[in-house]
Design an enzyme around this catalytic site. Sequence first.
Site, PDB file in Angstrom:
ATOM      1  N   LYS A   5     -27.728  32.320 -34.182  1.00 31.92           N
ATOM      2  CA  LYS A   5     -26.718  31.402 -34.730  1.00 31.92           C
ATOM      3  C   LYS A   5     -25.297  31.851 -34.360  1.00 31.92           C
ATOM      4  O   LYS A   5     -25.096  32.998 -33.929  1.00 31.92           O
ATOM      5  CB  LYS A   5     -26.867  31.353 -36.254  1.00 31.92           C
ATOM      6  CG  LYS A   5     -26.548  32.707 -36.919  1.00 31.92           C
ATOM      7  CD  LYS A   5     -26.946  32.723 -38.385  1.00 31.92           C
ATOM      8  CE  LYS A   5     -26.595  34.085 -38.990  1.00 31.92           C
ATOM      9  NZ  LYS A   5     -27.137  34.215 -40.363  1.00 31.92           N
TER      10      LYS A   5
ATOM     11  N   ARG B   7     -27.484  31.654 -53.173  1.00 30.39           N
ATOM     12  CA  ARG B   7     -26.829  30.892 -52.113  1.00 30.39           C
ATOM     13  C   ARG B   7     -27.765  29.724 -51.839  1.00 30.39           C
ATOM     14  O   ARG B   7     -28.017  28.941 -52.737  1.00 30.39           O
ATOM     15  CB  ARG B   7     -26.595  31.823 -50.906  1.00 30.39           C
ATOM     16  CG  ARG B   7     -25.511  31.375 -49.973  1.00 30.39           C
ATOM     17  CD  ARG B   7     -25.252  32.393 -48.866  1.00 30.39           C
ATOM     18  NE  ARG B   7     -26.384  32.509 -47.943  1.00 30.39           N
ATOM     19  CZ  ARG B   7     -26.397  33.297 -46.849  1.00 30.39           C
ATOM     20  NH1 ARG B   7     -25.351  34.041 -46.562  1.00 30.39           N
ATOM     21  NH2 ARG B   7     -27.447  33.342 -46.058  1.00 30.39           N
TER      22      ARG B   7
ATOM     23  N   HIS C 195     -34.076  35.332 -48.820  1.00 34.01           N
ATOM     24  CA  HIS C 195     -33.058  36.159 -48.160  1.00 34.01           C
ATOM     25  C   HIS C 195     -32.470  37.138 -49.181  1.00 34.01           C
ATOM     26  O   HIS C 195     -32.191  36.761 -50.306  1.00 34.01           O
ATOM     27  CB  HIS C 195     -31.971  35.223 -47.624  1.00 34.01           C
ATOM     28  CG  HIS C 195     -31.021  35.843 -46.636  1.00 34.01           C
ATOM     29  ND1 HIS C 195     -31.406  36.696 -45.633  1.00 34.01           N
ATOM     30  CD2 HIS C 195     -29.684  35.681 -46.477  1.00 34.01           C
ATOM     31  CE1 HIS C 195     -30.344  37.048 -44.910  1.00 34.01           C
ATOM     32  NE2 HIS C 195     -29.285  36.452 -45.407  1.00 34.01           N
TER      33      HIS C 195
ATOM     34  N   ARG D 130     -36.447  38.543 -39.707  1.00 35.54           N
ATOM     35  CA  ARG D 130     -35.384  37.781 -39.028  1.00 35.54           C
ATOM     36  C   ARG D 130     -34.237  38.735 -38.679  1.00 35.54           C
ATOM     37  O   ARG D 130     -33.425  39.069 -39.540  1.00 35.54           O
ATOM     38  CB  ARG D 130     -34.849  36.682 -39.958  1.00 35.54           C
ATOM     39  CG  ARG D 130     -35.913  35.727 -40.503  1.00 35.54           C
ATOM     40  CD  ARG D 130     -35.279  34.646 -41.383  1.00 35.54           C
ATOM     41  NE  ARG D 130     -34.487  35.190 -42.471  1.00 35.54           N
ATOM     42  CZ  ARG D 130     -34.946  35.494 -43.686  1.00 35.54           C
ATOM     43  NH1 ARG D 130     -36.214  35.285 -44.001  1.00 35.54           N
ATOM     44  NH2 ARG D 130     -34.130  35.998 -44.597  1.00 35.54           N
TER      45      ARG D 130
ATOM     46  N   TYR E 145       6.429  42.354 -34.582  1.00 35.05           N
ATOM     47  CA  TYR E 145       6.992  41.590 -35.686  1.00 35.05           C
ATOM     48  C   TYR E 145       7.108  42.413 -36.972  1.00 35.05           C
ATOM     49  O   TYR E 145       6.173  43.120 -37.337  1.00 35.05           O
ATOM     50  CB  TYR E 145       6.112  40.364 -35.989  1.00 35.05           C
ATOM     51  CG  TYR E 145       6.116  39.316 -34.910  1.00 35.05           C
ATOM     52  CD1 TYR E 145       7.296  38.839 -34.355  1.00 35.05           C
ATOM     53  CD2 TYR E 145       4.915  38.780 -34.456  1.00 35.05           C
ATOM     54  CE1 TYR E 145       7.282  37.862 -33.365  1.00 35.05           C
ATOM     55  CE2 TYR E 145       4.882  37.798 -33.477  1.00 35.05           C
ATOM     56  CZ  TYR E 145       6.074  37.338 -32.927  1.00 35.05           C
ATOM     57  OH  TYR E 145       6.057  36.376 -31.972  1.00 35.05           O
TER      58      TYR E 145
ATOM     59  N   CYS F 281      -0.251  40.440 -32.721  1.00 34.92           N
ATOM     60  CA  CYS F 281       0.323  39.094 -32.656  1.00 34.92           C
ATOM     61  C   CYS F 281      -0.742  38.095 -32.189  1.00 34.92           C
ATOM     62  O   CYS F 281      -1.893  38.464 -31.991  1.00 34.92           O
ATOM     63  CB  CYS F 281       1.509  39.069 -31.700  1.00 34.92           C
ATOM     64  SG  CYS F 281       2.700  40.401 -31.980  1.00 34.92           S
TER      65      CYS F 281
ATOM     66  N   ASP G 265      -1.097  36.593 -29.308  1.00 34.73           N
ATOM     67  CA  ASP G 265      -1.527  36.727 -27.915  1.00 34.73           C
ATOM     68  C   ASP G 265      -1.515  38.164 -27.414  1.00 34.73           C
ATOM     69  O   ASP G 265      -1.886  38.401 -26.272  1.00 34.73           O
ATOM     70  CB  ASP G 265      -0.581  35.940 -26.985  1.00 34.73           C
ATOM     71  CG  ASP G 265      -0.231  34.595 -27.557  1.00 34.73           C
ATOM     72  OD1 ASP G 265      -1.167  33.833 -27.816  1.00 34.73           O
ATOM     73  OD2 ASP G 265       0.970  34.322 -27.765  1.00 34.73           O
TER      74      ASP G 265
HETATM   75  C1  LIG Z   1     -27.887  35.398 -40.350  1.00 37.11           C
HETATM   76  C2  LIG Z   1     -29.189  35.468 -41.044  1.00 37.11           C
HETATM   77  C3  LIG Z   1     -30.130  36.455 -40.740  1.00 37.11           C
HETATM   78  C4  LIG Z   1     -29.838  37.614 -39.814  1.00 37.11           C
HETATM   79  O1  LIG Z   1     -29.223  38.644 -40.551  1.00 37.11           O
HETATM   80  P1  LIG Z   1     -28.870  40.064 -39.894  1.00 37.11           P
HETATM   81  O2  LIG Z   1     -28.337  40.847 -41.003  1.00 37.11           O
HETATM   82  O3  LIG Z   1     -27.866  39.761 -38.824  1.00 37.11           O
HETATM   83  O4  LIG Z   1     -30.139  40.585 -39.316  1.00 37.11           O
HETATM   84  C5  LIG Z   1     -31.375  36.395 -41.338  1.00 37.11           C
HETATM   85  N1  LIG Z   1     -31.672  35.405 -42.205  1.00 37.11           N
HETATM   86  C6  LIG Z   1     -30.776  34.457 -42.550  1.00 37.11           C
HETATM   87  C7  LIG Z   1     -31.151  33.429 -43.533  1.00 37.11           C
HETATM   88  C8  LIG Z   1     -29.510  34.460 -41.994  1.00 37.11           C
HETATM   89  O5  LIG Z   1     -28.628  33.520 -42.348  1.00 37.11           O
END
Ligand SMILES: *Cc1c(COP(=O)(O)O)cnc(C)c1O
Length: 378
Positions: A36, A134, A166, A222, A266, A313, A315
């Site tokens: 992603k 979430r 998750h 994952r 700056y 800055c 750039d």
């Molecule tokens: C982004 C994401 C992951 C990957 O997490 P990492 O900590 O980068 O391995 C796994 N599951 C879900 C639902 C995520 O949104």
Amino acid sequence: MTRPRARISVELVAIRHNVETLARLVAPSALMVVVKADGYGHGMLPVARAAREAGAPWLGVATIDEALQLRREGDTGRLLCWLTVPGEDYDTALRDDVDVTAYALAELAEIAAAAERTGVMARVQLKVDTGLSRGGAPTAIWPDVVEEARRLEIAGLLSITGIWSHFAASDEPDHPANDAQQKVFDEALDIAHDAGLRPEVRHLANSAAAILRPGARYDLVRCGIAAYGLDPAPGRTPDLGLVPAMTVRAQLAMVKPLRAGESVSYGHTWTADRDTTVGLVPIGYGDGIPRHASNRAHVEVAGRLRPVRGRVCMDQFVVDLDGDLPEAGDDVIVFGPGTMSEPTAQDWAEAADTINYEIVTRVGGRMPRVYVDEGGTS
Ligand SMILES: *Cc1c(COP(=O)(O)O)cnc(C)c1O
């Protein structure tokens, strides 16, 4: 070809090595590589290709758009997405063999309607909220979600291919939320089983949990950040030999002397306490260099770490060369794998009070990405 002002190089060999390493670590559980957000800033399509070459059976993305882009580019393997709003293009997702995620009855209804319209049996994974608060079905509605999913399965409209959740604190292995969430997950799996669901994959772990919590690997893990070679839990992860895939370089735009008492950038937030030399690095927050790292981060020039002086800055930013006189056009390594003396994305994360994920995902802007492969540069 003229040398770019600044560039991001991505080592596909490193991605393949990391994917193979993680796959071996978690076997017999399977590995999903998460690509992603444009492959965490590394480029979704080249990373996806490298992950498949290294044998990743699953890819994961957040949105349906990302999944459809992978299909348009020819990816044909198993692919899960998990973040939708009402009215998404489920028809195309089903025709393109994407596994979609449902959190709620309304999503199941939308997916079932798409299955009726297209004549394609939907592949659906159900997500339960085990405590991250979430996405995912709250446990209070979980029995209703699984009953409805089972009813739609019997009606021939969809197949429940996965059940997942998750973690909130997998980068803190001793955090009590981990055990608590895993217990809720097991209960949710039992409820689904009692309702007659037989998912192909049950999964809970991201990179940190996949590495640090073997008991949370279930059928599939994952992994995002670890596949890019970055540490999901800095200071807590055993050395697996993962290799950071991204290096950010720029050319010095200018080198000049600075007198004691003169101030930089700056707001004049840094003043030289001695005569020195400074170099101008031609990238800034418009290219994803965090302004919050002003006066805190370092880059490498001519084999030494050089502190950022004054504010970053839009750039450009200035580094202290401590009397040295490299030439305009010489290489600046902003961050890289850390195998030489260059700083890492983790160093920049600490300088900017954030996590390595944000450093690599945000960097980009006007910088081209260059892919380095065994056979040369493409
Ligand atoms: C982004 C994401 C992951 C990957 O997490 P990492 O900590 O980068 O391995 C796994 N599951 C879900 C639902 C995520 O949104």
